[in-house]
Design a protein around this motif. Structure first.
Motif, PDB file in Angstrom:
ATOM      1  N   LEU A 137       0.835  -1.202   0.000  1.00 51.99           N
ATOM      2  CA  LEU A 137       0.000   0.000   0.000  1.00 51.99           C
ATOM      3  C   LEU A 137       0.870   1.253   0.000  1.00 51.99           C
ATOM      4  N   ALA A 138       1.880   1.295   0.883  1.00 57.64           N
ATOM      5  CA  ALA A 138       2.786   2.451   0.946  1.00 57.64           C
ATOM      6  C   ALA A 138       3.530   2.627  -0.370  1.00 57.64           C
ATOM      7  N   ALA A 160      13.674   2.995  -6.892  1.00 55.12           N
ATOM      8  CA  ALA A 160      15.080   2.597  -6.814  1.00 55.12           C
ATOM      9  C   ALA A 160      15.336   1.896  -5.480  1.00 55.12           C
ATOM     10  N   GLY A 161      14.414   2.057  -4.534  1.00 55.86           N
ATOM     11  CA  GLY A 161      14.524   1.404  -3.241  1.00 55.86           C
ATOM     12  C   GLY A 161      13.469   1.928  -2.303  1.00 55.86           C
ATOM     13  N   GLY A 162      13.267   1.196  -1.229  1.00 56.17           N
ATOM     14  CA  GLY A 162      12.297   1.622  -0.243  1.00 56.17           C
ATOM     15  C   GLY A 162      12.485   0.842   1.039  1.00 56.17           C
ATOM     16  N   GLU A 163      12.122   1.475   2.138  1.00 52.40           N
ATOM     17  CA  GLU A 163      12.174   0.789   3.435  1.00 52.40           C
ATOM     18  C   GLU A 163      10.986   1.228   4.265  1.00 52.40           C
ATOM     19  N   ILE A 164      10.613   0.361   5.197  1.00 52.88           N
ATOM     20  CA  ILE A 164       9.427   0.635   6.004  1.00 52.88           C
ATOM     21  C   ILE A 164       9.699   0.300   7.467  1.00 52.88           C
ATOM     22  N   SER A 165       9.088   1.052   8.345  1.00 52.73           N
ATOM     23  CA  SER A 165       9.063   0.756   9.778  1.00 52.73           C
ATOM     24  C   SER A 165       7.620   0.491  10.152  1.00 52.73           C
ATOM     25  N   PHE A 166       7.358  -0.705  10.705  1.00 56.52           N
ATOM     26  CA  PHE A 166       6.025  -1.073  11.155  1.00 56.52           C
ATOM     27  C   PHE A 166       5.888  -0.634  12.612  1.00 56.52           C
ATOM     28  N   LEU A 167       4.923   0.220  12.895  1.00 52.22           N
ATOM     29  CA  LEU A 167       4.782   0.800  14.226  1.00 52.22           C
ATOM     30  C   LEU A 167       3.663   0.174  15.052  1.00 52.22           C
ATOM     31  N   ARG A 168       2.584  -0.255  14.377  1.00 53.33           N
ATOM     32  CA  ARG A 168       1.453  -0.883  15.064  1.00 53.33           C
ATOM     33  C   ARG A 168       0.903  -1.988  14.162  1.00 53.33           C
ATOM     34  N   PRO A 169       0.379  -3.051  14.770  1.00 51.73           N
ATOM     35  CA  PRO A 169      -0.222  -4.104  13.937  1.00 51.73           C
ATOM     36  C   PRO A 169      -1.544  -3.620  13.341  1.00 51.73           C
ATOM     37  N   ALA A 197       2.566   2.782  10.114  1.00 57.08           N
ATOM     38  CA  ALA A 197       3.845   2.525   9.447  1.00 57.08           C
ATOM     39  C   ALA A 197       4.380   3.806   8.825  1.00 57.08           C
ATOM     40  N   GLU A 198       5.703   3.853   8.702  1.00 60.34           N
ATOM     41  CA  GLU A 198       6.406   4.940   8.007  1.00 60.34           C
ATOM     42  C   GLU A 198       7.285   4.315   6.940  1.00 60.34           C
ATOM     43  N   PHE A 199       7.216   4.868   5.737  1.00 62.40           N
ATOM     44  CA  PHE A 199       7.922   4.333   4.561  1.00 62.40           C
ATOM     45  C   PHE A 199       8.724   5.457   3.932  1.00 62.40           C
ATOM     46  N   ARG A 200       9.927   5.146   3.464  1.00 62.86           N
ATOM     47  CA  ARG A 200      10.698   6.105   2.664  1.00 62.86           C
ATOM     48  C   ARG A 200      11.083   5.412   1.360  1.00 62.86           C
TER      49      ARG A 200
END
Length: 142
Positions: free
Chosen positions: A60-61, A79-88, A123-126
């Motif tokens: 989704l992000a 070119a790339g991406g990363e995510i931090s899952f903060l809550r279920p 979640a936070e995604f960059r």
């Protein structure tokens, strides 16, 4: 580039996005380096802990990110991406991903996406983008 009817290149890209549409993702808005996309968590998106599988939250992000970076017009890919899952997340949750352009330079860009459930950040995604060269588009490659 926004057309007179409010559509952007991102709208055209989303019209052809079989993967996102197959998961029930909807395009809420896209333009000027920003986008909003929504998805309802279904039973088929749950993992072995009975919570939403992180891959679906990432997808989704990533879709909101793709919509934001393609809202300017030239074909652009991740070119790339990363995510931090903060809550279920749980079955039935309506998630909203809000993407914002942080910077574009040359053919590269950086975008931040926050995934919300109501008023909670889950979640936070960059994401890092790359606009395809004219030659790459003709060859079908990035």
């Amino acid at each position: 580039m926004v057309e007179q009817d409010g559509r952007t290149a991102a709208h055209d890209m989303f019209d052809a996005d079989v993967a996102s549409k197959g998961l029930g993702i909807e395009l809420v808005s896209a333009g000027d380096g920003a986008a909003v996309a929504r998805m309802r968590v279904t039973a088929s998106m749950l993992n072995g802990h009975a919570i939403g599988h992180g891959g679906f939250v990432f997808l989704l992000a990533d879709t909101a990110f793709a919509l934001a970076c393609n809202s300017h017009g030239p074909a652009t890919v991740a070119a790339g991406g990363e995510i931090s899952f903060l809550r279920p997340v749980r079955e039935g949750d309506l998630l909203e991903a809000r993407a914002t352009e942080r910077v574009r330079y040359g053919r590269s860009g950086i975008y931040d996406v926050t995934v919300w459930r109501d008023d909670e950040v889950v979640a936070e995604f960059r994401g890092r983008s790359r606009t395809l060269s004219r030659d790459a588009r003709a060859d079908g490659a990035g």
